[in-house]
Write a protein that holds these residues in place. Sequence first.
Motif, PDB file in Angstrom:
ATOM      1  N   ASN A 230       0.674  -1.247   0.059  1.00 57.28           N
ATOM      2  CA  ASN A 230      -0.091   0.005  -0.034  1.00 57.28           C
ATOM      3  C   ASN A 230       0.864   1.223  -0.079  1.00 57.28           C
ATOM      4  O   ASN A 230       0.243   2.390  -0.196  1.00 57.28           O
ATOM      5  CB  ASN A 230      -0.878  -0.009   1.061  1.00 57.28           C
ATOM      6  CG  ASN A 230      -1.953  -1.108   1.113  1.00 57.28           C
ATOM      7  OD1 ASN A 230      -2.448  -1.526   0.130  1.00 57.28           O
ATOM      8  ND2 ASN A 230      -2.500  -1.429   2.316  1.00 57.28           N
ATOM      9  N   SER A 231       2.073   1.307   0.170  1.00 59.86           N
ATOM     10  CA  SER A 231       3.014   2.323   0.457  1.00 59.86           C
ATOM     11  C   SER A 231       3.621   2.934  -0.743  1.00 59.86           C
ATOM     12  O   SER A 231       3.590   1.910  -1.798  1.00 59.86           O
ATOM     13  CB  SER A 231       4.109   1.986   1.363  1.00 59.86           C
ATOM     14  OG  SER A 231       3.616   1.645   2.595  1.00 59.86           O
ATOM     15  N   THR A 232       4.123   3.957  -0.909  1.00 63.69           N
ATOM     16  CA  THR A 232       4.913   4.467  -2.156  1.00 63.69           C
ATOM     17  C   THR A 232       6.432   4.464  -1.714  1.00 63.69           C
ATOM     18  O   THR A 232       6.587   4.678  -0.438  1.00 63.69           O
ATOM     19  CB  THR A 232       4.334   6.001  -2.323  1.00 63.69           C
ATOM     20  OG1 THR A 232       5.260   6.507  -3.391  1.00 63.69           O
ATOM     21  CG2 THR A 232       4.537   7.033  -0.995  1.00 63.69           C
ATOM     22  N   THR A 233       7.165   4.112  -2.629  1.00 65.84           N
ATOM     23  CA  THR A 233       8.521   4.194  -2.208  1.00 65.84           C
ATOM     24  C   THR A 233       9.521   5.387  -3.071  1.00 65.84           C
ATOM     25  O   THR A 233      10.678   5.193  -3.171  1.00 65.84           O
ATOM     26  CB  THR A 233       9.201   2.824  -2.762  1.00 65.84           C
ATOM     27  OG1 THR A 233       8.666   2.669  -4.169  1.00 65.84           O
ATOM     28  CG2 THR A 233       8.650   1.744  -1.633  1.00 65.84           C
TER      29      THR A 233
ATOM     30  N   PHE B  59       1.209   5.197  -8.543  1.00 68.04           N
ATOM     31  CA  PHE B  59       0.164   4.458  -7.642  1.00 68.04           C
ATOM     32  C   PHE B  59       0.438   3.253  -7.393  1.00 68.04           C
ATOM     33  O   PHE B  59       0.851   2.582  -8.409  1.00 68.04           O
ATOM     34  CB  PHE B  59      -1.075   4.810  -8.382  1.00 68.04           C
ATOM     35  CG  PHE B  59      -1.507   6.472  -8.529  1.00 68.04           C
ATOM     36  CD1 PHE B  59      -2.184   6.856  -7.396  1.00 68.04           C
ATOM     37  CD2 PHE B  59      -1.459   6.891  -9.567  1.00 68.04           C
ATOM     38  CE1 PHE B  59      -2.609   8.154  -7.286  1.00 68.04           C
ATOM     39  CE2 PHE B  59      -1.907   8.248  -9.701  1.00 68.04           C
ATOM     40  CZ  PHE B  59      -2.445   9.032  -8.624  1.00 68.04           C
ATOM     41  N   PRO B  60       0.176   2.785  -6.361  1.00 66.96           N
ATOM     42  CA  PRO B  60       0.170   1.150  -6.033  1.00 66.96           C
ATOM     43  C   PRO B  60      -0.765   0.893  -6.902  1.00 66.96           C
ATOM     44  O   PRO B  60      -1.925   1.055  -7.494  1.00 66.96           O
ATOM     45  CB  PRO B  60      -0.669   1.271  -4.622  1.00 66.96           C
ATOM     46  CG  PRO B  60      -0.254   2.498  -3.580  1.00 66.96           C
ATOM     47  CD  PRO B  60      -0.288   3.505  -4.918  1.00 66.96           C
TER      48      PRO B  60
ATOM     49  N   LEU C  71       7.135  -3.940  -6.030  1.00 64.00           N
ATOM     50  CA  LEU C  71       6.025  -4.526  -5.483  1.00 64.00           C
ATOM     51  C   LEU C  71       5.108  -3.159  -4.978  1.00 64.00           C
ATOM     52  O   LEU C  71       3.764  -3.345  -4.790  1.00 64.00           O
ATOM     53  CB  LEU C  71       6.437  -5.217  -4.167  1.00 64.00           C
ATOM     54  CG  LEU C  71       6.833  -6.658  -4.433  1.00 64.00           C
ATOM     55  CD1 LEU C  71       7.534  -7.317  -3.093  1.00 64.00           C
ATOM     56  CD2 LEU C  71       5.775  -7.590  -4.827  1.00 64.00           C
ATOM     57  N   SER C  72       5.673  -2.207  -4.846  1.00 63.80           N
ATOM     58  CA  SER C  72       4.597  -0.960  -4.360  1.00 63.80           C
ATOM     59  C   SER C  72       3.844  -0.415  -5.693  1.00 63.80           C
ATOM     60  O   SER C  72       2.991   0.485  -5.683  1.00 63.80           O
ATOM     61  CB  SER C  72       5.681   0.102  -3.911  1.00 63.80           C
ATOM     62  OG  SER C  72       6.582   0.748  -4.917  1.00 63.80           O
ATOM     63  N   ILE C  73       4.311  -0.826  -6.955  1.00 65.02           N
ATOM     64  CA  ILE C  73       3.600  -0.270  -7.990  1.00 65.02           C
ATOM     65  C   ILE C  73       2.975  -1.243  -8.893  1.00 65.02           C
ATOM     66  O   ILE C  73       2.182  -1.050  -9.920  1.00 65.02           O
ATOM     67  CB  ILE C  73       4.363   0.452  -8.891  1.00 65.02           C
ATOM     68  CG1 ILE C  73       5.484  -0.117  -9.575  1.00 65.02           C
ATOM     69  CG2 ILE C  73       4.749   1.706  -8.199  1.00 65.02           C
ATOM     70  CD1 ILE C  73       6.464   0.789 -10.350  1.00 65.02           C
TER      71      ILE C  73
ATOM     72  N   THR D 189      -2.468   8.483   0.646  1.00 69.96           N
ATOM     73  CA  THR D 189      -1.129   8.239   0.321  1.00 69.96           C
ATOM     74  C   THR D 189      -0.325   7.975   1.366  1.00 69.96           C
ATOM     75  O   THR D 189      -0.322   8.566   2.376  1.00 69.96           O
ATOM     76  CB  THR D 189      -0.476   9.465  -0.557  1.00 69.96           C
ATOM     77  OG1 THR D 189      -1.142   9.688  -1.635  1.00 69.96           O
ATOM     78  CG2 THR D 189       1.079   8.948  -0.956  1.00 69.96           C
ATOM     79  N   MET D 190       0.267   6.483   1.186  1.00 67.34           N
ATOM     80  CA  MET D 190       1.066   6.146   2.456  1.00 67.34           C
ATOM     81  C   MET D 190       2.628   5.852   2.320  1.00 67.34           C
ATOM     82  O   MET D 190       2.987   5.335   1.237  1.00 67.34           O
ATOM     83  CB  MET D 190       0.461   4.647   2.940  1.00 67.34           C
ATOM     84  CG  MET D 190      -1.058   4.608   3.233  1.00 67.34           C
ATOM     85  SD  MET D 190      -1.670   2.938   3.616  1.00 67.34           S
ATOM     86  CE  MET D 190      -3.568   3.441   3.813  1.00 67.34           C
ATOM     87  N   TYR D 191       3.329   6.381   3.113  1.00 62.38           N
ATOM     88  CA  TYR D 191       4.621   6.528   3.115  1.00 62.38           C
ATOM     89  C   TYR D 191       5.394   5.585   4.189  1.00 62.38           C
ATOM     90  O   TYR D 191       4.753   5.769   5.626  1.00 62.38           O
ATOM     91  CB  TYR D 191       5.263   7.567   3.493  1.00 62.38           C
ATOM     92  CG  TYR D 191       4.964   8.765   2.250  1.00 62.38           C
ATOM     93  CD1 TYR D 191       5.705   8.726   1.123  1.00 62.38           C
ATOM     94  CD2 TYR D 191       3.788   9.596   2.606  1.00 62.38           C
ATOM     95  CE1 TYR D 191       5.387   9.802   0.164  1.00 62.38           C
ATOM     96  CE2 TYR D 191       3.576  10.431   1.412  1.00 62.38           C
ATOM     97  CZ  TYR D 191       4.275  10.582   0.083  1.00 62.38           C
ATOM     98  OH  TYR D 191       3.837  11.361  -0.789  1.00 62.38           O
TER      99      TYR D 191
END
Length: 415
Positions: free
Chosen positions: A113-116, A168-169, A279-281, A396-398
């Motif tokens: 679910n996170s952005t990297t 985005f995920p 995996l984040s996208i 948006t999750m970091y």
Amino acid sequence: MRLLQLAFIVSLTSGFAAILIYITGVSKLYGTRQLSDEDIEALQSLQGSFQKCVSSNGLGIQAVSGTDFCEITLQFPSDTDSKWRDPKTGEPEGLSFSFNLCEAVATWEQVRNSTTILTKEFIDALPNGWEDYAWQRINKGILLNRCENKTLCMEKLSLVLPEIPPYFPRQFGQCAVVGNSGDLLKTRENGAPIQNYTDYVGKKSTFRLLNRGSAKALDKVAELYDTGKEVLIIKTTIHDIMNKMILEIPIRNPVYLMLGASFGSAAKGTGLKALEFALSICDTVDMYGFTVDPGYKNGRGISRSLEKVILHCRLVKIHSPMRSDPNRVVKWVPDRGTIAAARIASEKLLRRVGAGSGDILGACSIIKKQVKGKRTGVSGLRKAVMEHQKYVKRTTMYPLEHNPGHGLLCTVPNS
């Protein structure tokens, strides 16, 4: 004799499975008093299915349970020839490796679910983000007196610091991560060439993750693929030399800094960071040029950069010379229900932020409002992106490094 090329990686997969990541610095378990009977049953079920999956698909590797629901030891065959030696002692690496199954499965939802990608939004939302964090992403940033001159810090970061995440995920369906291994002559890494090797590594390259050495040769790396088309992601710091190259050559490629901390701050290898980014996208990831199974004799030793990853049979598929059949059947793959139940139980056991909560924002340690007018819409993107944005309520999750309970920094819509 069998050759151990890659410790801690069990190439179990041909189907797609949940990724289980062992994070350095295993959290202390707090007993079972907070777990229901259903939680305990879920952890036992996951541990049992994991052991069966390794036994059936691990080419001789066995997963041995420890003293609780979480501890697992991977035991390689006794005739395995460990080629990696400790540079200080000269001793060969052992044939058994421990990891915590609960730590792994509890991290799963956070990774997906996170952005990297590091953004200005992230730094602004962090408490004292410029004073305590931003200077650490600038080469020789310690000389900037904790960004006392914020304008100067912003200037040094501006060319690689988007306002909000550029991806985005779930934005992409199936992705390939291609390493530097001699096994392979689309997220690529470092300065791995494409020209003259397309029969082995393919022709397409969308992203390239760079370590410090490759990033300093940014101009040369940018020429490895169609000029301007490959996104370059630096996992360390921005350097004045890089900024000069971007401006003066100029380098047309998008260039970003990586944020990822989901796999643990000690997991710094380029290969692991490339997997984390993918995996984040991406929905699913195929990996090439990383792993060699027990029995494969053409390797160069253990890849330390991926030593903390355990792949558990549904979202990641590893390709290696000993697993060349794309139609191979993987047995004892845990179903999604088992994994989901075990994740909830693991979060409770490890006292993760928002453990057992049905609220998607339950895992957020820091919640800030998004800046109006800065977001981009998801119309025109994959259906999976729109569904995920609805699920997370456009949050948006970091990931946050060194955060108790592995909490997230979350930015939420103003309305």
